[in-house]
Design an enzyme around this catalytic site. Structure first.
Site, PDB file in Angstrom:
ATOM      1  N   ASP A   1      -5.215  10.819   9.086  1.00  0.00           N
ATOM      2  CA  ASP A   1      -3.943  10.264   9.562  1.00  0.00           C
ATOM      3  C   ASP A   1      -3.445  10.911  10.837  1.00  0.00           C
ATOM      4  OD1 ASP A   1      -3.160   8.217   7.636  1.00  0.00           O
ATOM      5  OD2 ASP A   1      -3.222   9.851   6.185  1.00  0.00           O
TER       6      ASP A   1
ATOM      7  N   GLU B   1       0.876  -1.164   0.000  1.00  0.00           N
ATOM      8  CA  GLU B   1       0.000   0.000   0.000  1.00  0.00           C
ATOM      9  C   GLU B   1       0.915   1.216   0.000  1.00  0.00           C
ATOM     10  OE1 GLU B   1      -3.357  -0.731   2.824  1.00  0.00           O
ATOM     11  OE2 GLU B   1      -2.979   1.373   3.264  1.00  0.00           O
TER      12      GLU B   1
END
Lengths: 263, 410
Positions: free
Chosen positions: A60, A49
């Site tokens: 995030d 990924e």
């Protein structure tokens, strides 16, 4: 059938769990991150990924925020990320690559141009955090039409009523976010996650991979054990941030992969 | 602009939360069920007379509405043209228009059973308004504020603390409003069960742009009857002018007049050090292009690769690289006009308002006033301009003193 579909079919045939590793393209620089990426399949990574840096990564935590900042400060662009994938493909034609990030850099490039370039570079799937099913016309449907998987996140807030909406137009695998929160936050507990994974698996034939909050080989084994595999991101990025060598980072990744594969 | 709504500018957003191509719901899956629930609850509240009765009572007795519509006679004489009215939203409790919207969202949050309120703030006005209403209702309040803004808006930080709020300085990015909004979204995604995100402007995912606009529309609705009272029944303003960061005070003034074709509408963006390639400004419409950030598609300051740029403005309240999606749409269809004003021009307007009207304006409406100063002299005496004086200037005294070379010894 994409490389992602082929990989999970093979894992399923072997009765093995999948291990997905996240890294940020261009962190700390393009050459180092390409070297880490190239070493990942050898370290046991089933799916890579690859993070696309963005200035405003709203889902995030600090670890991945800072990785994106480092990459951007080093001059990483979307074109360089695509070039990195093409360079990887020169020596590895089988390991699936999923690009993960936010929509604006893709939108800015133009969806059609981006999809053509991504396909040509050898990308297999996309995870775009800020594109829920309600915005499928934007990128999800064009991506599927272009032969790329569009992997959706399901979360603890995705209730039974909403789950079919999330699963519709999803392909490759379903990424179950084990916690309500941002990447790198609280640890996931297998006992809490198991019923949620079972709920999703009852509604789809796609592999269900669990991510967020997994840091150690033991975590990886426990979580992979109750799903079709697991994702580790922030813990790997933290090793890179700590200035570890490529070999040290890959040794850490191998530990996680071994953990997941032992499940 | 027919009453039947077919040619109305007031029917947006559509069921996908879009104003034309702008707006939408670009959020992570974790938040999606939350904003769908919020939309459902807001749609219900909107048609519930008890909701508006509660709002009206608080607007009157707690905020001090209606705010005056004031004929600025000396300003009008000095500029020698159009007749200038100021909508005095700086006289609201907490000193700005922000509380109009906060009250609505907090009443809704209470009806939804939420016990913890989070907010982002730039200049601190929205944070102060949120902390104020949370104190009044005994709700826990956490305000995210860019570290840079914490520094330049110290009085508002202290106000929020006095009001019982926790102020979290945000150090990611350049530490301004955009970064505060990122961290507020990160908090929300982590605390989904008990937390209500009280957004301070007409941006964010649907239904926020529409909901905040609806709450702020009290400004324009009052202007409509107040002007008729002072100038004669049916008299509409000829020009509306308001400053725009995210654009909530402007949307509140503009929205009730969108279907009145004789009303000229002008939004004023922060031109910072000038709208050019250096990008030292916050003029998203004049210096940006469409993109997706913070849950909506709108005009954004961004580089060629789609990375968001940090804006710059002397005014912390305008220092945001985006703009509400409804403004983006009004700009594209030409219903409203958008201009920019530099720091220097805003500082001149700031001083003129003090000297001629005895009103110390916030730096945000000082931008609007600077544009009034440009166009009023060119317009006839019977032309009526209504400008939104959306905030008072106490919070900006230190910044202005610094720019004018006055040592405040603080």
């Amino acid at each position: 059938m994409t490389r992602i579909d082929a990989k999970f079919a093979a894992l399923r045939a072997e009765g093995k769990k999948g291990f997905v590793a996240y890294m940020m393209a261009g962190d700390p620089d393009m050459a180092t991150s390409l070297a880490i990426m190239q070493g990942m399949p050898g370290a046991g990574v089933d799916v890579i990924e690859l993070g696309m840096p963005f200035t405003d990564p709203m889902a995030d935590g600090p670890t991945i925020q800072l990785a994106g900042q480092r990459a951007l400060e080093g001059g990483q662009t979307l074109q360089m990320t695509l070039d990195m994938v093409a360079a990887f493909r020169a020596t590895d034609t089988t390991t699936p690559i999923v690009l993960m990030g936010y929509y604006n850099p893709i939108y800015s490039r133009g969806v059609d141009r981006f999809l053509a370039d991504a396909k040509a570079a050898g990308i297999d799937g996309l995870i775009v955090v800020d594109l829920p099913p309600e915005e499928d016309d934007e990128l999800c449907l064009p991506a599927q039409a272009a032969g790329l998987n569009f992997i959706r996140l399901a979360t603890p807030t995705t209730d039974a009523k909403r789950l079919p909406t999330v699963l519709q137009n999803t392909s490759g695998f379903v990424y179950y976010v084990s916690i309500t929160g941002i990447t790198g936050a609280a640890a996931a507990e297998a006992a809490h996650v198991a019923p949620e994974v079972a709920r999703i698996k009852a509604a789809t034939d796609l592999p269900v991979i669990v991510g967020f909050g997994i840091r150690t080989p033991d975590n990886a084994r426990d979580i992979a054990g109750i799903a079709d595999g697991c994702v580790v991101g922030s813990a790997i990025v933290a090793e890179i941030a700590a200035g570890k060598s490529v070999d040290q980072v890959l040794a850490f990744v191998k530990g996680l992969a071994d953990g997941a594969h032992s499940a | 602009m027919a009453e039947d709504g077919i040619n109305s500018f007031m029917t947006g957003p559509d069921d996908k939360g879009r104003f034309g191509q702008f707006g939408g719901r670009f959020v992570s899956e974790t938040l999606m069920p939350l904003i769908l629930e919020l939309e459902e609850r807001y749609e219900h509240a909107k048609t519930d007379p008890t909701f508006w009765a509660e709002m009206d009572w608080l607007w009157q007795h707690y905020v001090g509405r209606p705010s005056p519509l004031y004929y600025a006679e000396r300003l009008t004489e000095a500029l020698g043209g159009a007749k200038i009215y100021l909508k005095r939203d700086e006289l609201n409790h907490t000193g700005a228009h922000k509380i109009n919207n906060v009250l609505g969202q907090i009443i809704l949050a209470r009806r939804m059973g939420k016990t913890r309120i989070i907010a982002e703030t730039g200049a601190g006005q929205h944070g102060v308004a949120t902390a104020t209403v949370c104190a009044k209702f005994g709700l826990q309040c956490v305000v995210y504020m860019g570290a840079h803004d914490v520094e330049r808006q110290a009085p508002n930080v202290f106000r929020m603390k006095l009001l019982g709020a926790t102020v979290v300085p945000v150090t990611s990015g350049r530490g301004t409003l955009k970064d505060a909004m990122n961290d507020a979204l990160r908090d929300w995604v982590t605390n989904v069960r008990d937390t209500f995100y009280c957004i301070g402007t007409v941006a964010g995912p649907h239904p926020y742009p529409a909901m905040v606009r609806d709450f702020q529309s009290i400004i324009g609705k009052e202007v409509r009857w107040q002007l008729a009272e002072q100038e004669g029944a049916g008299r509409l303003p000829d020009t509306l002018i308001a400053a725009i960061g995210g654009g909530s005070n402007a949307m509140g003034l503009f929205y009730p007049f969108l279907d009145d074709p004789t009303v000229n509408i002008i939004g004023v963006e922060a031109g910072g050090r000038g709208v050019d390639d250096r990008m030292e400004h916050c003029a998203s419409l004049t210096g940006g292009r469409p993109g997706v950030l913070h849950g909506n598609r709108t005009y954004l300051l961004q580089d060629d690769d789609g990375q968001i740029l940090e804006g710059y403005s002397i005014s912390a309240g305008l220092d945001y690289p985006g703009i509400g999606p409804e403004h983006a749409w009004l700009h594209d269809i030409g219903r409203a006009q958008y201009v920019s004003i530099t720091d220097k021009e805003a500082l001149e307007a700031f001083q003129l308002s003090c000297k001629l009207e005895g009103i110390i304006p916030a730096l945000e409406p000082a931008h609007a006033l600077a544009h009034v100063m440009k166009i009023a002299p060119t317009l006839p005496r019977e032309h009526i301009i209504v400008m939104n004086m959306c905030g008072r200037g106490d919070k900006d005294i230190v910044t202005v003193a610094k720019h004018l070379g006055f040592d405040m010894k603080v």
